[in-house]
Design a protein around this motif. Structure first.
Motif: not given
Lengths: 275, 254
Positions: B31-39, B41-52, B54-62
């Motif tokens: 569980a640790v690796t996916p949680i780290a990836l989640m952190l 993507f959501v808090y570091v990279l996610g802001g720069a990703i445009n998913t096109g 209105d969903e929040s990025y965490i909803n998009y990538m879960l």
């Protein structure tokens, strides 16, 4: 073949005829024949790589022979592997215990897999018989070599299979643990179990076996009782030789013969019986 | 013998579940690796990703994270199976009058249980990080069903790896490409941002259809054709890996 065959005392418990087995270009077995009488201890003696383990693996249905036939308890190993498995137990070269489970859990596991009632009671009885009661609650991974081997053998006895295969049961054990295993094997045979054991130790075959077969380069080159094998050489001459204690005698005298089994019944006398 | 399959499988599954209970680190590491990836993507990279959307990025990538969780979890299945074969315990089981298929099924069921526990932990952390869904009970069951199928399909691949591996490292190394596969899919970024050949691969590999289906189920949107493509892939991998495993297993026993 009918099911009565495994109670028929005149029929050999194990019958091997012309077994051959190759692994790619390596001809491990080149026509092996022997019989094992019910209730006896039969030793397959040979150096490393002689094919002893291959014979045991074929007889315990883990491996199929290329040619020849073998019956165990009256059942053909190739045609009736399930019936063979009902009548045998295998103790392989490496103690096959689950290291994460406790000793008792290992025994309960095997009792359940043999579909026996009261697996807990069976486990407790065996723990007591092999002086493992105190260690029964510890993980098998923490056991010493001798304890693991005792647990391994006790797992093989669950369900009282009439035939037991012991593949190099004392390889890697210290002298005390070795004597413990020998005592166990003797007791098994006294109880009517047929034992086929493989060994590379000459003294082990000499101590234990009713019959000894020498497996060399894939065939049985000699098969007989110890007395018969001794007669193959010129008759004994009388010579006067000063009796020197062997290093084993010295070692055992110094450290005591009780080994780890302090709780075993009269280990002193039991040890001497073997001499 | 067949009458014993269920009982023997139950006993052997109990054994390997005990292994997991005594080394819960295998579930936690999973569980640790996916949680780290989640952190990340959501808090570091996610802001720069445009998913096109209105969903929040965490909803998009879960959904993609859940697949990565399972893909890393099944490495332990291959590892445990390999260890059983290395020690003598596998041969002990094979020389006993038990249903031989039970030995494999016990590992498969254990894999299913432990991976679903890891997935539940990851979903729990996602909720803490702001994941929200209005999914109905039916949609949740759909998500669970697809994750169960995905776990079973990958577990049988793990059985192939565990049975044929020569070393401990080999037994678990096969899972790395599987863990990597979601990155070249619609799991983290929309595929139309990728160069044409990569986009073509991303759109036509199984992860994209599975991720899109899970995402639609969480978002209460129609799943459309994607769910049938996803199920097709899952069933095909499951059946293929199962047949492959059984063939290797039979060969091992002769």
């Amino acid at each position: 073949m009918n099911t009565d065959s495994n109670t028929d005392a005149s029929r050999p418990a194990i019958q091997v005829r012309g077994i051959e087995k190759s692994f790619k270009d390596l001809h491990v077995l080149r026509g092996v024949d022997f019989d094992v009488k019910a209730g006896s201890i039969f030793a397959l003696l040979g150096s490393n790589g002689a094919g002893k383990t291959t014979v045991v693996r074929i007889l315990s249905t883990l491996l199929k022979a290329d040619a020849g036939t073998a019956t165990v308890s009256g059942f053909d190993v190739a045609a009736k592997p399930n019936d063979v498995r009902e009548s045998i137990s295998l103790t392989g070269q490496f103690a096959a215990v689950d290291e994460v489970l406790t000793g008792r859990e290992n025994l309960v596991l095997v009792a359940k897999l043999r579909h026996l009632k009261n697996p807990g009671a069976i486990a407790d009885e065996l723990l007591a018989r092999f002086s493992l009661t105190e260690a029964g609650g510890r993980r098998a991974g923490t056991y010493s070599g001798g304890m693991r081997r005792r647990l391994d053998i006790s797992m093989s006895l669950i369900g009282n299979p009439p035939i037991i295969f012991l593949d190099e049961p004392t390889t890697g054990l210290d002298p005390q643990a070795r004597i413990e295993v020998w005592q166990t094997v003797k007791k098994l045979a006294e109880g009517g179990t047929t034992v086929l054991l493989t060994t590379q130790y000459l003294d082990e075959a000499e101590q234990l076996a009713d019959r000894i077969a020498i497996l060399h380069k894939g065939t049985i080159i000699q098969n007989g009782t110890l007395a018969e094998l001794k007669q193959l050489l010129p008759a004994a001459k009388v010579e006067y030789v000063e009796k020197q204690p062997s290093l084993e005698d010295v070692f055992l005298a110094l450290v005591g013969e009780t080994g780890e089994t302090d709780a075993a019944v009269e280990p002193e006398t039991a040890g001497k019986e073997l001499r | 013998m067949t009458s014993h399959v269920l009982g023997d499988t139950r006993v052997l599954t109990g054994r390997s579940l005990t292994h997991i209970l005594r080394s819960p680190d295998t579930i936690i590491t999973t569980a640790v690796t996916p949680i780290a990836l989640m952190l990340l993507f959501v808090y570091v990279l996610g802001g720069a990703i445009n998913t096109g959307s209105d969903e929040s990025y965490i909803n998009y990538m879960l959904p993609g994270i859940l697949l990565i969780t399972v893909a890393s979890g099944i490495a332990y299945t291959a590892y445990r199976l390999f260890l059983d074969m290395q020690g003598g315990i596998f041969e002990r089981f094979q020389s006993m009058p038990i249903a031989r298929s039970s030995v494999l099924w016990a590992h498969v069921l254990t894999s299913l249980v432990s991976n679903l526990v890891s997935v539940a932990i990851v979903i729990g952390v996602a909720f803490i990080m702001g994941f929200r869904t209005g999914a109905s009970l039916g949609a949740w069951l759909g998500v669970a069903g697809i994750l169960v199928l995905f776990t079973l399909a990958l577990t049988w691949l793990a059985v192939v790896a565990g049975l044929s591996a020569k070393t401990v490292d080999g037994a678990s190394a096969f899972s790395y490409p599987l863990i990597f596969l979601p990155f070249i899919s619609s799991a983290f970024v929309p595929t139309d941002t990728m160069p044409a050949p990569v986009a073509w691969f991303a759109e036509n590999q199984p992860v994209t259809s599975i991720v899109d289906t899970l995402r639609a189920l969480f978002a209460q949107e129609p799943v459309g054709n994607e769910i049938w493509i996803a199920l097709g892939w899952l069933v095909a991998i499951l059946v293929g890996a199962y047949i492959w495993s059984v063939a290797i297993y039979r060969r091992k026993l002769s």
